[in-house]
Design an enzyme around this catalytic site. Sequence first.
Site, mmCIF file in Angstrom:
data_model
loop_
_atom_site.group_PDB
_atom_site.id
_atom_site.type_symbol
_atom_site.label_atom_id
_atom_site.label_comp_id
_atom_site.label_asym_id
_atom_site.label_seq_id
_atom_site.Cartn_x
_atom_site.Cartn_y
_atom_site.Cartn_z
ATOM 1 N N HIS A 298 -6.196 -15.679 -14.052
ATOM 2 C CA HIS A 298 -6.861 -16.664 -13.114
ATOM 3 C C HIS A 298 -7.070 -18.169 -13.457
ATOM 4 O O HIS A 298 -7.884 -18.683 -12.939
ATOM 5 C CB HIS A 298 -8.319 -16.088 -12.822
ATOM 6 C CG HIS A 298 -8.313 -14.690 -12.018
ATOM 7 N ND1 HIS A 298 -8.279 -14.616 -10.733
ATOM 8 C CD2 HIS A 298 -8.266 -13.355 -12.236
ATOM 9 C CE1 HIS A 298 -8.188 -13.342 -10.100
ATOM 10 N NE2 HIS A 298 -8.008 -12.591 -11.222
ATOM 11 N N LYS B 19 -0.921 -14.589 -8.420
ATOM 12 C CA LYS B 19 -2.179 -15.295 -7.738
ATOM 13 C C LYS B 19 -1.893 -16.927 -7.451
ATOM 14 O O LYS B 19 -1.582 -16.858 -6.266
ATOM 15 C CB LYS B 19 -3.086 -15.005 -8.910
ATOM 16 C CG LYS B 19 -3.517 -13.559 -9.055
ATOM 17 C CD LYS B 19 -4.758 -13.371 -10.067
ATOM 18 C CE LYS B 19 -4.961 -11.869 -10.045
ATOM 19 N NZ LYS B 19 -4.047 -10.745 -10.447
ATOM 20 N N SER C 94 -12.344 -12.473 -14.129
ATOM 21 C CA SER C 94 -12.160 -12.258 -13.023
ATOM 22 C C SER C 94 -13.461 -11.805 -11.969
ATOM 23 O O SER C 94 -13.556 -12.099 -10.852
ATOM 24 C CB SER C 94 -10.974 -11.134 -12.617
ATOM 25 O OG SER C 94 -11.448 -10.035 -13.055
#
Length: 396
Positions: A213, A244, A185
């Site tokens: 991610h 996310k 990240s």
Amino acid sequence: MGVLLEDRINKLKRRVDRMKENDTFFYLKTVENTSESRVLIDQKEKIMFASYNYLGLINHPKLKEAAIKAIEKYGVGTSGVRLLSGTTKVHEELEAKIAEFKGAEDAITYTSGYVTNLAAITSLYQRGDLVVIDKIDHASIIDGCILSGARYKTFLHNDMKSLEGILANSEEFVNKIVIVDGVYSMEGDVANLPEISRLAKKYNTKVMVDEAHSIGVLGKTGHGIEEYFGLKNTVDINMGTLSKTIPSVGGYIAGNKDMIDYLRHNSRPFIFSAPLPPVTAAVAKAALEVIEDEPERIENLHKNMKKFREGINSIGYNTGGSITAIVPLIIGNEKDTLNLCKMVNDEGIFICPILFPAIPKGTNRLRAHVLTNHTSQDIDKALDIFKKAGEKLGLI
């Protein structure tokens, strides 16, 4: 000798106050129109480069429809923990969809990604076991290791010789696992899953990947790190977030049915916490369906990632090993980092600085997040702003 709690609090307060006095405090901003590539902050339009909304799903009509239907059917919450009266049909449907999406037998959900890592590591590994993690794994993985009581060791970031050095001297441990981020990240690079998998097989070790991610970002159809590398069944414990690319809340573990059943009956965060509200579960399920139904979103994200990364590199910024939607602009010095952040924010980019101790000292940076709904004009304008600001500050 310990430090008085009040002194620790006051030290942080002085740092925050100093940043506010210098107009370089970019956190806790009120953001309007969060689903768009351009947002309103302090009544000024800015190009959003600080969002996890990689595929632009926050305002998707299918997700909003799923939310409305779930509220009408279930109301706004549940009546108890999942083990007792808190399991609804939509929870079961979401977990079945996650398992299908990840090619696993079953899945379990938790109330946050952070809690998910804590739950999995502390439930599955304990004193006498070995957990091996990348030096820059997410904080929740580190905290899970500490709370588990297992022996844990770190290997140099994405350094397979360092990893093998640890595994080669791990014969005393019956249970061993390597845990990595799919996409790191703070760096935007990708775990070397093919080599990690090879070493894990060689040394009889399991593999867990945190795909916070990478879901919706990696792979031709956004299914994650195994698709990206053309691999199957190399990850024993698939972890991901629902907050996310999937714009809801929560986290999940996907894997073989026996392990998931063990977590349902043995992980304290599942047993002793209220579950996801049905509305958030419905939204997450709808998001996974949209990812599969609208591959053009992933295609456009990949195009934008390439355009921005190549552009920012050509200007002269150091982006490390980034190859994903996270593109760090590594500056080093904190003052220079904050000055650059202020200048580009003033010119119309919303981006946040990442400072020590969140990352190693001397590697302070701005962290850009590329979105599928960034237009070509958005990216061109952002590159122009970064170029002018970097030149004015003598950083490039």
